[in-house]
Design an enzyme around this catalytic site. Structure first.
Site, PDB file in Angstrom:
ATOM      1  N   HIS A 373      29.095  -2.640  17.323  1.00  7.20           N
ATOM      2  CA  HIS A 373      29.567  -1.251  17.245  1.00  7.20           C
ATOM      3  C   HIS A 373      30.775  -1.037  16.366  1.00  7.20           C
ATOM      4  O   HIS A 373      31.262   0.084  16.265  1.00  7.20           O
ATOM      5  CB  HIS A 373      29.913  -0.730  18.647  1.00  7.20           C
ATOM      6  CG  HIS A 373      28.722  -0.284  19.421  1.00  7.20           C
ATOM      7  ND1 HIS A 373      28.236   1.002  19.342  1.00  7.20           N
ATOM      8  CD2 HIS A 373      27.908  -0.946  20.257  1.00  7.20           C
ATOM      9  CE1 HIS A 373      27.175   1.112  20.119  1.00  7.20           C
ATOM     10  NE2 HIS A 373      26.954  -0.066  20.700  1.00  7.20           N
ATOM     11  N   LYS A 564      37.650  13.748  19.555  1.00  2.93           N
ATOM     12  CA  LYS A 564      37.214  12.352  19.599  1.00  2.93           C
ATOM     13  C   LYS A 564      38.411  11.541  20.068  1.00  2.93           C
ATOM     14  O   LYS A 564      39.518  12.080  20.169  1.00  2.93           O
ATOM     15  CB  LYS A 564      36.742  11.878  18.216  1.00  2.93           C
ATOM     16  CG  LYS A 564      37.704  12.234  17.063  1.00  2.93           C
ATOM     17  CD  LYS A 564      37.174  11.810  15.692  1.00  2.93           C
ATOM     18  CE  LYS A 564      36.094  12.695  15.145  1.00  2.93           C
ATOM     19  NZ  LYS A 564      34.841  11.991  14.934  1.00  2.93           N
ATOM     20  N   ARG A 565      38.222  10.255  20.367  1.00  9.73           N
ATOM     21  CA  ARG A 565      39.369   9.436  20.716  1.00  9.73           C
ATOM     22  C   ARG A 565      40.416   9.513  19.607  1.00  9.73           C
ATOM     23  O   ARG A 565      40.072   9.611  18.431  1.00  9.73           O
ATOM     24  CB  ARG A 565      38.936   7.984  20.942  1.00  9.73           C
ATOM     25  CG  ARG A 565      38.141   7.779  22.215  1.00  9.73           C
ATOM     26  CD  ARG A 565      38.925   8.185  23.449  1.00  9.73           C
ATOM     27  NE  ARG A 565      40.052   7.308  23.657  1.00  9.73           N
ATOM     28  CZ  ARG A 565      40.103   6.352  24.571  1.00  9.73           C
ATOM     29  NH1 ARG A 565      39.098   6.164  25.400  1.00  9.73           N
ATOM     30  NH2 ARG A 565      41.184   5.593  24.687  1.00  9.73           N
ATOM     31  N   LYS A 570      40.509   7.359  12.598  1.00 12.41           N
ATOM     32  CA  LYS A 570      39.803   8.644  12.653  1.00 12.41           C
ATOM     33  C   LYS A 570      40.599   9.760  11.959  1.00 12.41           C
ATOM     34  O   LYS A 570      40.088  10.843  11.711  1.00 12.41           O
ATOM     35  CB  LYS A 570      39.497   9.010  14.102  1.00 12.41           C
ATOM     36  CG  LYS A 570      38.438   8.097  14.760  1.00 12.41           C
ATOM     37  CD  LYS A 570      38.254   8.458  16.237  1.00 12.41           C
ATOM     38  CE  LYS A 570      37.252   7.566  16.960  1.00 12.41           C
ATOM     39  NZ  LYS A 570      35.840   7.950  16.717  1.00 12.41           N
ATOM     40  N   THR A 672      28.948   9.838  16.753  1.00 17.08           N
ATOM     41  CA  THR A 672      27.865  10.604  17.377  1.00 17.08           C
ATOM     42  C   THR A 672      28.329  12.035  17.614  1.00 17.08           C
ATOM     43  O   THR A 672      27.492  12.937  17.721  1.00 17.08           O
ATOM     44  CB  THR A 672      27.442   9.982  18.723  1.00 17.08           C
ATOM     45  OG1 THR A 672      28.619   9.745  19.506  1.00 17.08           O
ATOM     46  CG2 THR A 672      26.683   8.690  18.519  1.00 17.08           C
ATOM     47  N   LYS A 676      26.250  15.834  17.397  1.00 16.21           N
ATOM     48  CA  LYS A 676      26.226  16.939  18.376  1.00 16.21           C
ATOM     49  C   LYS A 676      26.601  18.251  17.698  1.00 16.21           C
ATOM     50  O   LYS A 676      25.980  19.295  17.943  1.00 16.21           O
ATOM     51  CB  LYS A 676      27.208  16.659  19.519  1.00 16.21           C
ATOM     52  CG  LYS A 676      26.919  15.403  20.311  1.00 16.21           C
ATOM     53  CD  LYS A 676      28.114  15.032  21.207  1.00 16.21           C
ATOM     54  CE  LYS A 676      28.046  13.575  21.611  1.00 16.21           C
ATOM     55  NZ  LYS A 676      29.337  13.081  22.162  1.00 16.21           N
TER      56      LYS A 676
HETATM   57  C1  LIG Z   1      30.219  12.235  21.638  1.00 13.72           C
HETATM   58  C2  LIG Z   1      31.470  11.883  22.333  1.00 13.72           C
HETATM   59  C3  LIG Z   1      32.347  10.947  21.773  1.00 13.72           C
HETATM   60  C4  LIG Z   1      32.113  10.287  20.431  1.00 13.72           C
HETATM   61  O1  LIG Z   1      32.691  11.087  19.428  1.00 13.72           O
HETATM   62  P1  LIG Z   1      32.949  10.528  17.945  1.00 13.72           P
HETATM   63  O2  LIG Z   1      33.358  11.749  17.204  1.00 13.72           O
HETATM   64  O3  LIG Z   1      31.646  10.001  17.469  1.00 13.72           O
HETATM   65  O4  LIG Z   1      34.012   9.522  18.039  1.00 13.72           O
HETATM   66  C5  LIG Z   1      33.514  10.642  22.459  1.00 13.72           C
HETATM   67  N1  LIG Z   1      33.801  11.230  23.637  1.00 13.72           N
HETATM   68  C6  LIG Z   1      32.983  12.145  24.186  1.00 13.72           C
HETATM   69  C7  LIG Z   1      33.375  12.761  25.481  1.00 13.72           C
HETATM   70  C8  LIG Z   1      31.796  12.501  23.567  1.00 13.72           C
HETATM   71  O5  LIG Z   1      30.990  13.402  24.153  1.00 13.72           O
END
Ligand SMILES: *Cc1c(COP(=O)(O)O)cnc(C)c1O
Length: 840
Positions: A373, A564-565, A570, A672, A676
C-alpha cells in the site's frame, strides 16, 4: 425439575426457524423495542429505537448468513480470507437497509414512532477500526465481495477503542478516546466456543517422533485467547451475507487459576490485563510504522487466530490431509501488517501437523497473496530480531529457515554477489538486526500487487526491483476502487434518484452502466436537475459546517474540499498557501476574477506527528483570520472540520465541487477519496499521482485540472532544489511567505509557524511545496475560469460521474478474483427465495 441427563432435546432445524420477512418487520421492531430492550418511550437521541431497528435488521441478516454459510460449506469450495489490521466500516444501518432493499418497509415502520431513518441512524457510532484509506478499502472490498456473491471472509481485530475522536481546541488537535462499544454494538454475534489460543513468549525445544524425525516444539508459552465476534456483511439485493470475523483478546482460564492457587492473585490479574491489552486500541498511525511491541502482538494475534480458524475448519471436515488444501484457500494480506502470517502458516503445518518443510512451503506459497500500500520508506515495517526472539521464539526460527533457503535462491540468480544477498536478506544487518516484514510477504506469496498503475510500476522499478527480477510473474496491479452503494446510492440519495430516472437503476449493481449518463451531458433540462441536486447536497454540508465549526458556508459559492489524513506528502500545506494567496489578492483589491469559494479541510494527524499537528493549527489560524475579515466574506470562507470520518465523508463528497488531490507525485499509492468525489460529480485538481492518473485518463484531460511535477522529474528537481530562489522569483509566493513570516496568522503566538516556514524554505523539502506552488495557482485559475461558465462546469461534472465506472470496488474485486483468487460466485438465492415466498 431437571430432565433426565440422557434425554436429548432436538431443537428444530434452522429451516424451521421463525421466518423474518417484509411482512413481519413492524412487529419485529416493536418486539425488540418493547421486549428485547424493555423500552416504551423514544428518547431524544432515539438510541433505543436505533438498537431495536438494528436488531430487527440483524435478524434478517442472520437468516441469510446461515444460508450463505451453508452454501460455502456444503461442497468443497475455494474461498479467500482477507486479513487486515484495519476495517474502517463506518455505520452499518443505512447500508444494510439499502442492500436488503428494506427502505420502504423501514420508513413505514418508523412512522409509528413519528420519526424517520435519517434521524434514527444518527444514533449509531462509526465503527472506526481503521486509520484512513487502507482500512476503508478493506470495508469497500467486503461490500463488493458480498455483492458479487464471492466466498470471502474478512478477519480483523475488535479494537475496544477505534480511531481516536478529534476535537479542536484553540486550533489544536485534541485526541479523545473512541469508546465506540460503550452503548453496545448490536451487529455482532460472539462465538466463544470457537475461540483460539495464541502463543507468546516461552522457548523452543527439539523432540524426535516415532519415525525418528526431528521436530521443534514451542513450550512454556503464555497463551492468549482469541474470541471471535462476527459482523454480517450483506451483498446488494442478492441475499448473500458474508462475515467479518473480529478477534478480541482475553486471558485463558487456566493461567489465572494456577497463579491464583500459587497465591499470586495480583500477578494473575496483571497477566489478565496484559492479555486483554492486545486488542484494546488501534494504533493511530497512517503511513508510518510505530515499532511498538504491542503492535507486533496485534499482528501475530490476528494472523495466528485467523489461520487457526481456517485450518481447524478444514481439519474438522477433511482430517489432517493437506494435499489439496491450497486448491481451496487464499489468504490476502492487506499491506505488510499481517505478513507474519507467512511464518505462522509454516509453523502450524510443520509443528502442529508435522508436514515436512517442502510440502508446507509449497502450500504457503500457493495460498498467500500480498497487497502493498505504500512506497514511503517510513511505513515499511521492521521488527528487531531480539524482540522476536523474546516474544515469538519459534516464529523467529522459521523466518531464519525461510531466509536461508531464499538466500540460496538469490545466490543461484546472482552467483557470487554478496551485496545482493545483503540487500535482499529478510534480516537487515546492523548493530540491532531487523526483520524486513515486506520481504517476508513477497518471498512467501504467489501474488504481489500494487494499488494503482503508477504505484505498481514504481514498486517494480524501485523498492522491490530485485524481487521483480527474480519473480516477474508474481507482480500485478489492482487499482483500488470504492463501493458505489455507500458512496453514491446511500450517501447521495437525490443523485441516485436522478440517475434511476434517466438511466435506470442497474448502475447500483453494475457500475459500468453509469457511463450511460454521457448521453445527457449536454441536455439543458438535465443540467438544471443536476445542479439542483448538487445545491441541495451543499445545503446539507452548510448545516454540518455551521454546527461543527461555527463557520457560515454559502451554497452559492464554490465548495473546494480536501479531506484525508493530515500528512506532509498529501500537502495540505500547499492548499493553505493557496488560500493565503487568495486572501492576499482580496486584500489587494484584486477581486475582479475571483470566484467566491468555501474551502473545507479536514483530517486527523497521528498524535505523535509534530508537523502534521502544526499544519492543523495553521489551517485553523488562517481560517480564523479570514473568516473574521469582512473584506473576505463575499469571496472566501475557510473551515477545518473536526473529526473527519466515514460518516462525515458521506455528507462531504456529495456536496463538493472541487476535489483536492495534490500529493507530491510518486507518494500517494492510489487514493480512494479522489474516487468518491469523482463519483459524486466533483472535478479534481490534482497531480499525476496514484489513481489520479487513471481518473484523468478515464474522464479526459479537458475535464481534470492538472498541475505540478511528475514522478519521473522529482529526483532531478531535488538535485537542484532552491526554494528560497523560487520564492524570490514568484511574486505570489513571495507575498504569501511575507504574510506568514510577518506573523499575520499568529499575532499573539510568536514563532508558532517557524518550523513550517523553514520546511517550505528547506532545499531538502521532500514534498517540493514551493516548486509546485505556481503551477497549482495557475491550475486554480483555470478552475475559476471553468466555474464561471456554469453550463461548462455542469457538463464536466456529469462527465466525471459518467466516467467513474471503473472506480467501483466491484471492478477491483472482480480483478482480484479473476487474476489472484480464482473464486466461483455463490448462487444468488434471492430469486429462489422470492419464488418460495410467492408460492407459500
Ligand atoms: C476514503 C477515506 C479516506 C481515504 O482518503 P484519501 O483521500 O484517499 O487519503 C480516509 N478516511 C476516510 C474516513 C475515508 O472515507
Amino acid at each position: 425439575m431437571a430432565k433426565n441427563a440422557d434425554q436429548v432435546c432436538v431443537v428444530k432445524g434452522w429451516q424451521d426457524a421463525p421466518t423474518v420477512d417484509e411482512s413481519t418487520l413492524d412487529d419485529d421492531l416493536s418486539r425488540h423495542f418493547y421486549y428485547t430492550l424493555g423500552r416504551d418511550k423514544v428518547g431524544k437521541s432515539q438510541l433505543y429505537l436505533y438498537h431495536a431497528l438494528a436488531l430487527t435488521i440483524r435478524d434478517r441478516l442472520v437468516a441469510r448468513c446461515r444460508v450463505t454459510k451453508q452454501q460455502i460449506h456444503e461442497q468443497k469450495r475455494r474461498k479467500t480470507a482477507y486479513l487486515s489490521l484495519e476495517f474502517l466500516m463506518g455505520r452499518a444501518l443505512g447500508n444494510a437497509i439499502l442492500n436488503l432493499d428494506l427502505d420502504e418497509q423501514v420508513a413505514k415502520a418508523l412512522q409509528e414512532y413519528c420519526t424517520e431513518l435519517e434521524q434514527v441512524a444518527e444514533a449509531e457510532h462509526d465503527a472506526g477500526l481503521g486509520n484512513g484509506g487502507l482500512g476503508r478499502l478493506a470495508a469497500c472490498f467486503l461490500d463488493s465481495c458480498a455483492s458479487l456473491a464471492l466466498p470471502v471472509i474478512g478477519y480483523g481485530i475488535r479494537y475496544e477503542y477505534g480511531m481516536f475522536n478529534q476535537a479542536i481546541e484553540n486550533g489544536h488537535q485534541i485526541e479523545q478516546p473512541d469508546n465506540w462499544l460503550r452503548e453496545g454494538h448490536p451487529w455482532e454475534l460472539s462465538a466463544p466456543e470457537q475461540s483460539k489460543r495464541v502463543k507468546f513468549f516461552g522457548h523452543v525445544e527439539s523432540y524426535t517422533d516415532k519415525y525418528g524425525r526431528e521436530h521443534r516444539q514451542w513450550l512454556d508459552s503464555q497463551d492468549v485467547l482469541a474470541v471471535p465476534y462476527d459482523v454480517p456483511i450483506p451483498g446488494y439485493k442478492n441475499d448473500i451475507v458474508n462475515t467479518l470475523r473480529l478477534w478480541k483478546s482475553e486471558a485463558t482460564d487456566e493461567f489465572d487459576l494456577s497463579e491464583f492457587n500459587a497465591g499470586s492473585y495480583s500477578e494473575a490479574v496483571a497477566r489478565k490485563n496484559l492479555a486483554e491489552q492486545i486488542t484494546m486500541v488501534l494504533y493511530p498511525n497512517d503511513s508510518s510504522e510505530n515499532g511498538k511491541e504491542l503492535r507486533l502482538r496485534q499482528q501475530y494475534f490476528l494472523s495466528s487466530a485467523s489461520l487457526q480458524d481456517i485450518i481447524d475448519t478444514w481439519v474438522s471436515k477433511h482430517g489432517e490431509e493437506f494435499s489439496d488444501f491450497a486448491d481451496y484457500h487464499v489468504f490476502q494480506l492487506n499491506d505488510t501488517h499481517p505478513s507474519i502470517a507467512v511464518a505462522e502458516l509454516m509453523r502450524i503445518l510443520v509443528d502442529e501437523y508435522e508436514l515436512d518443510w517442502q510440502e508446507a512451503w509449497s502450500i504457503t506459497t500457493k495460498t498467500m497473496a500480498y497487497t502493498n500500500h505504500t512506497l514511503l520508506p517510513e511505513a515499511l515495517e521492521k521488527w528487531s530480531v531480539s524482540l522476536f526472539a523474546r516474544l515469538l521464539p519459534r516464529i523467529l526460527e522459521i523466518i531464519y529457515e525461510i531466509n536461508a533457503r531464499f538466500l540460496a535462491e538469490v545466490a543461484l540468480a546472482w552467483p557470487g554477489d554478496v551485496e545482493k544477498q545483503r540487500a535482499l536478506s529478510l534480516i537487515e544487518e546492523g548493530p540491532e538486526p531487523q526483520i524486513r516484514m515486506a520481504y517476508l510477504a513477497i518471498v512467501g506469496s504467489y501474488s504481489v500487487n500494487g494499488v494503482a498503475a503508477l504505484h505498481t510500476e514504481l514498486l517494480k522499478a524501485g523498492l522491490f526491483n530485485e524481487f521483480y527480477q527474480l519473480w516477474p510473474e508474481k507482480f500485478n496491479n489492482k487499482t483500488n476502487g470504492v463501493t458505489p452503494r455507500r458512496w453514491l446510492a446511500h450517501c447521495n440519495p437525490e443523485l441516485a434518484k436522478l440517475l434511476n430516472q434517466h438511466i435506470g437503476d442497474e448502475w447500483v449493481a453494475d457500475f459500468s452502466k453509469v457511463s450511460q449518463l454521457r448521453r445527457l451531458y449536454d441536455d439543458p433540462k438535465f443540467h438544471k436537475q443536476w445542479q439542483a441536486v448538487k445545491h441541495s447536497n451543499k445545503q446539507r454540508l452548510v448545516e454540518l459546517v455551521k454546527n461543527r465549526c461555527g463557520v457560515e458556508f454559502d451554497a452559492e459559492m464554490m465548495f473546494d474540499v480536501q479531506v484525508k489524513r493530515i500528512h506532509e506528502y498529501k500537502r495540505q500545506l500547499l492548499n493553505v498557501l493557496h488560500v493565503i494567496h487568495l486572501y492576499d489578492r482580496i486584500r489587494q483589491g484584486d477581486t475582479a476574477n475571483i470566484v467566491p469559494r468555501c474551502v473545507l479541510l479536514g483530517g486527523k494527524a497521528a498524535p505523535g506527528y509534530y508537523m502534521a499537528k502544526k499544519i492543523i493549527k495553521l489551517i485553523n489560524n488562517v481560517a480564523e483570520v479570514i473568516n473574521k475579515d469582512p473584506l473576505a466574506k463575499p469571496y472566501l470562507r475557510v473551515a477545518f472540520l473536526p473529526n473527519y470520518n466515514v460518516t462525515a465523508m458521506e455528507t462531504i463528497c456529495p456536496a463538493t465541487d472541487l476535489s483536492e488531490q495534490i500529493s507530491t507525485a510518486g507518494k500517494e499509492a492510489s487514493g480512494t477519496g479522489n474516487m468518491k468525489f469523482m463519483m459524486n460529480g466533483a472535478l479534481t485538481i490534482g497531480t499525476l499521482d496514484g489513481a489520479n492518473i487513471e481518473i484523468r485518463d478515464a474522464v479526459g484531460a479537458d475535464n481534470f485540472f492538472l498541475f505540478g511535477a511528475r514522478a519521473e522529474q522529482i529526483d532531478d528537481i531535488k538535485a537542484h532544489y532552491n526554494p528560497e530562489q523560487i520564492i524570490h522569483q514568484t511574486d505570489s509566493l513571495y507575498k504569501v511567505m511575507q504574510l506568514l513570516e510577518s506573523g499575520h496568522f499568529n499575532l499573539f503566538e510568536p514563532n508558532l509557524f517557524d518550523d513550517i516556514i523553514a520546511a517550505i524554505k528547506s532545499p531538502h523539502d521532500p514534498w517540493l511545496v514551493a516548486h509546485d506552488f505556481a503551477s497549482f495557482v495557475e491550475a486554480q485559475e483555470q478552475v475559476e475560469q471553468a466555474y464561471l461558465d456554469t453550463a461548462h462546469w455542469t457538463k464536466m461534472s456529469i462527465l466525471n460521474t459518467a466516467a467513474s465506472g471503473m472506480f467501483s470496488s466491484d471492478r477491483t474485486i472482480s480483478q482480484y478474483s479473476d487474476d489472484i483468487w480464482h473464486l466461483e460466485p455463490l448462487l444468488d438465492t434471492s430469486a429462489q427465495q422470492n419464488t418460495q415466498k410467492k408460492s407459500s
